[in-house]
Write a protein that holds these residues in place. Structure first.
Motif, PDB file in Angstrom:
ATOM      1  N   GLU A  59     -18.630 -58.426  95.408  1.00  0.00           N
ATOM      2  CA  GLU A  59     -19.683 -59.566  95.839  1.00  0.00           C
ATOM      3  C   GLU A  59     -20.054 -59.174  97.043  1.00  0.00           C
ATOM      4  O   GLU A  59     -21.250 -59.143  97.510  1.00  0.00           O
ATOM      5  CB  GLU A  59     -19.194 -60.920  95.606  1.00  0.00           C
ATOM      6  N   ILE A  60     -19.239 -58.632  98.117  1.00  0.00           N
ATOM      7  CA  ILE A  60     -19.683 -58.504  99.496  1.00  0.00           C
ATOM      8  C   ILE A  60     -20.346 -57.043  99.524  1.00  0.00           C
ATOM      9  O   ILE A  60     -21.366 -57.343 100.369  1.00  0.00           O
ATOM     10  CB  ILE A  60     -18.101 -58.375 100.386  1.00  0.00           C
ATOM     11  N   LEU A  99     -20.678 -66.075 102.974  1.00  0.00           N
ATOM     12  CA  LEU A  99     -19.779 -67.030 103.476  1.00  0.00           C
ATOM     13  C   LEU A  99     -18.487 -66.926 102.758  1.00  0.00           C
ATOM     14  O   LEU A  99     -18.500 -66.905 101.444  1.00  0.00           O
ATOM     15  CB  LEU A  99     -20.036 -68.405 103.150  1.00  0.00           C
ATOM     16  N   LEU A 100     -17.441 -66.497 103.142  1.00  0.00           N
ATOM     17  CA  LEU A 100     -15.856 -66.341 102.582  1.00  0.00           C
ATOM     18  C   LEU A 100     -15.271 -67.442 102.718  1.00  0.00           C
ATOM     19  O   LEU A 100     -14.914 -67.840 103.664  1.00  0.00           O
ATOM     20  CB  LEU A 100     -15.269 -65.054 102.971  1.00  0.00           C
ATOM     21  N   ALA A 134     -19.020 -64.706 107.313  1.00  0.00           N
ATOM     22  CA  ALA A 134     -18.474 -65.906 107.994  1.00  0.00           C
ATOM     23  C   ALA A 134     -16.959 -66.453 107.049  1.00  0.00           C
ATOM     24  O   ALA A 134     -17.362 -66.339 105.714  1.00  0.00           O
ATOM     25  CB  ALA A 134     -19.466 -67.243 107.946  1.00  0.00           C
ATOM     26  N   THR A 135     -16.405 -66.604 107.807  1.00  0.00           N
ATOM     27  CA  THR A 135     -14.711 -67.326 107.105  1.00  0.00           C
ATOM     28  C   THR A 135     -14.798 -69.000 107.520  1.00  0.00           C
ATOM     29  O   THR A 135     -15.253 -69.288 108.396  1.00  0.00           O
ATOM     30  CB  THR A 135     -13.731 -66.628 107.339  1.00  0.00           C
ATOM     31  N   VAL A 163     -18.655 -66.819  98.662  1.00  0.00           N
ATOM     32  CA  VAL A 163     -17.513 -65.928  97.740  1.00  0.00           C
ATOM     33  C   VAL A 163     -16.122 -66.958  97.933  1.00  0.00           C
ATOM     34  O   VAL A 163     -15.460 -66.995  99.437  1.00  0.00           O
ATOM     35  CB  VAL A 163     -17.396 -64.585  98.651  1.00  0.00           C
ATOM     36  N   LYS A 164     -15.517 -67.185  96.937  1.00  0.00           N
ATOM     37  CA  LYS A 164     -14.240 -67.735  97.230  1.00  0.00           C
ATOM     38  C   LYS A 164     -13.161 -66.818  96.963  1.00  0.00           C
ATOM     39  O   LYS A 164     -13.194 -66.248  95.699  1.00  0.00           O
ATOM     40  CB  LYS A 164     -14.206 -69.074  96.025  1.00  0.00           C
TER      41      LYS A 164
END
Length: 334
Positions: free
Chosen positions: A37-38, A49-50, A158-159, A183-184
């Motif tokens: 996904e990344i 966004l992680l 970003a996390t 993204v989870k």
């Protein structure tokens, strides 16, 4: 703009994506879907966004990927006292030693890099978070009336931590929508966790080598947009996105649980990431499988649930799953 590339060069570029994944997996155990996904977001030219609990190697994953890419990398640690100028940069007063005249010179901030790790982005106030908005959307920053372009490719990862909410500032909806994918990251499997414990508690350290550069990434981003998608699938995406909106949706599930649906940017994101996923897997046309796989990270942060849904602990992923079941598919899905 269309570019011409030979079949051999195209296959070489796609092969480098698999090499890139292999380099990342020297350090990161498992997480195949997350890595894909990344990389899809990178190929589509968007940002990620992680979200995951502490200790799941979010920061390590981003740092490892930056090592495997021959690109500049900067980490910004978001804290409550961080200011917009700490991200964008500021003007400093300098003196010309030959003339004695003083002048202001723009000192570029950490945003001027190819890959930006915005660590714990929700720990800084919205005023500082918004310093990223122009950079994310326009790939440039403005300071003192002067516009400064950013190097391409430009990729923000970003996390955020979903469980410790004391002292955090939820991202505004407008900024959430600027992230191509949400993204989870979940816990590893039992076998993966055993491998993690074995590989990270010894003295051996894997060396990650750069396998792809900025020019090749830009070429992949251009090629991604040239991947074919049928008119039937474009119409399907439009219908799927419109079905997320309670005022236009015919899906009872949406009318009961959703407050606000996704906007047109969600449809753009779904088609772009589906194209990127197709190219990532060596295909030059989008399949229904690509759209259904990317629908979750695309819609996850673009559907706002109502209070009733929050009380029932429903998630946007459940809404997406329901929509993928009930929205009619085209007869020809390629």
């Amino acid at each position: 703009m269309a570019i011409e590339i030979s079949e051999t060069d195209l296959k070489s570029l796609i092969h480098k994506l698999s090499l890139l994944k292999s380099e990342i997996q020297k350090v990161i155990v498992g997480q195949d879907v997350i890595i894909e996904e990344i990389l899809v977001a990178l190929m589509a030219g968007g940002h990620c966004l992680l979200e995951g609990v502490p200790g799941l190697a979010k920061t390590l994953m981003v740092r490892t990927m930056s090592q495997a890419l021959d690109l500049s990398f900067r980490r910004i640690q978001f804290t409550p006292d961080l200011m917009p100028t700490d991200i964008v940069g500021t003007e400093i007063l300098e003196e010309d030693h030959t003339t004695g005249k003083r002048f202001f010179k723009f000192n570029k901030g950490p945003i001027f890099a190819h890959i930006i790790l915005a660590d714990e982005i929700n720990r800084t106030p919205p005023k500082t978070q918004s310093a990223l908005l122009e950079a994310m959307q326009e790939f440039e920053v403005t300071y003192g009336g002067q516009t400064y372009p950013l190097d391409r490719p430009f990729f923000i990862l970003a996390t955020q931590n979903p469980i410790e909410q004391a002292g955090t500032y939820p991202l505004p909806e407008a900024q959430l929508d600027r992230f191509l994918l949400y993204v989870k990251i979940g816990y590893p499997s039992a076998a993966e966790e055993t491998r993690i414990l074995s590989s990270t508690t010894g003295s051996k350290k894997e060396q990650v080598l750069p396998v792809i550069g900025a020019a090749e990434i830009r070429q992949l981003q251009t090629l991604t947009r040239e991947v074919s998608i049928s008119e039937d699938l474009v119409a399907y995406v439009a219908e799927l996105i419109r079905a997320t909106r309670p005022d236009t949706s015919t899906v009872a599930y949406v009318k009961e649980w959703v407050r606000w649906g996704a906007g047109p940017r969600a449809g753009q994101a779904l088609i772009l990431t589906a194209k990127a996923r197709a190219l990532y897997h060596g295909r030059y046309a989008v399949l229904m499988e690509d759209l259904h796989t990317m629908a979750y990270p695309v819609l996850r942060h673009r559907i706002l649930l109502n209070f009733k849904a929050d009380a029932e602990q429903l998630t946007t992923d459940q809404v997406t799953a329901e929509l993928l079941k009930v929205v009619s598919r085209p007869k020809i899905s390629i």
